[in-house]
Design an enzyme around this catalytic site. Structure first.
Site, short mmCIF file in Angstrom:
data_model
loop_
_atom_site.label_atom_id
_atom_site.label_comp_id
_atom_site.label_asym_id
_atom_site.label_seq_id
_atom_site.Cartn_x
_atom_site.Cartn_y
_atom_site.Cartn_z
N HIS A 1 20.69 -7.77 17.91
CA HIS A 1 20.39 -9.19 17.79
C HIS A 1 21.12 -9.79 16.60
O HIS A 1 21.65 -9.09 15.74
CB HIS A 1 18.88 -9.44 17.69
CG HIS A 1 18.21 -8.82 16.49
ND1 HIS A 1 18.39 -9.26 15.20
CD2 HIS A 1 17.35 -7.78 16.40
CE1 HIS A 1 17.67 -8.54 14.37
NE2 HIS A 1 17.03 -7.63 15.07
N CYS B 1 16.52 -2.14 13.99
CA CYS B 1 17.41 -2.84 14.90
C CYS B 1 18.82 -2.94 14.31
O CYS B 1 19.03 -2.75 13.12
CB CYS B 1 16.89 -4.23 15.21
SG CYS B 1 15.41 -4.25 16.25
#
Length: 275
Positions: A236, A252
């Protein structure tokens, strides 16, 4: 595994979250729709009719929310695949071996996106696939059957994340077409290693740190949840570019805006190597 709240790497995946699915975009944008895959040598183009699986509703679902302790473990977690991906059109039984006992059921959608998974082996009319559930590296065998059950295609792309170097390389047919410096997990919450895949593409409406999130078929080894979700690791964006080149997330992979735009155009099921 510690269960701690989200701080810097919230995917916030909930079963009833108000999200806009982008599955069609992930399959067709920028002309990168997976191409029909060649069938293995000796396999007939039209498979003979076979009775449908009797999927046991008592079996656990193979989704990012599930845990499959009986799943065979991926024996080659850093190997590339042939690029073949499988679209699951109806709920399928997942087996420990071709014709063996079923241990899970794989639904036709993941996070409101169509289920596309990488094929890591084939045997006759069966395919061994990567699964999106815990534990990381879970695999299983599904019977291909006819076109009402599955669709085989091929994607030429591989997303290769060198976690230690904090570098993401996108390859097409083995050739690098994009390289970016990225942010990864902090020492206390490292990005998990192994091969996984782009499971879905969702528009983020809960938070504003990234317009699109690409959940992967792998999970944090540190946190059992991110903000109430299942601890799904994702690719992301991030509004502060100072994070790129650093290890500061909860697991992440944070990518620059231009990388996110490119990655969002990739087909679902595209292989992601975290190494």
């Amino acid at each position: 595994m510690r269960s701690r709240g989200v701080r810097s790497c919230s995917v916030g995946l909930r079963r009833r979250a108000a999200i806009a699915a982008l599955g069609g975009l992930a399959l067709a944008a920028c002309g990168v729709q997976p191409q029909p895959a060649d069938l293995p040598a000796g396999q007939a183009a039209v498979r003979p009719a076979a009775p449908p699986d009797r999927v046991d509703p008592a079996l656990p679902e193979a989704t990012t929310f599930g845990s499959l302790p009986a799943a065979p473990v991926d024996a080659e977690p850093q190997a590339e695949t042939s690029g073949v991906v499988l679209r699951v059109k109806q709920e399928l039984s997942v087996h420990g071996a071709p014709g063996g006992a079923a241990f899970a059921r794989l639904p036709a959608t993941q996070l409101n996106n169509p289920t596309w998974v990488p094929v890591i082996a084939e045997r006759g009319g069966w395919a061994r696939i990567l699964l999106p559930s815990r534990p990381n590296g879970s695999t299983g065998w599904v019977r291909l059957g006819g076109p009402e059950r599955t669709e085989r295609a091929r994607t030429p792309y591989v997303v290769d994340v060198d976690v230690d170097a904090r570098r993401l390389e996108l390859r097409e047919n083995g050739r690098a077409i994009g390289v970016w410096t990225v942010g990864v997990g902090a020492a206390r919450s490292p990005t998990p290693r192994g091969r996984t895949f782009i499971m879905a593409a969702i528009a983020e409406t809960v938070t504003r740190f990234s317009p699109v999130i690409l959940p992967l078929g792998t999970h944090s080894e540190t946190f059992s949840t991110y903000g109430g979700g299942p601890g799904t690791v994702a690719l992301h964006g991030w509004p502060d570019p100072s994070v790129f080149g650093k290890g500061s997330s909860d697991g992440c992979v944070r990518v620059p805006d231009d990388a996110l735009r490119t990655l969002t155009s990739l087909p679902l099921g595209t292989l992601v190597l975290l190494r």
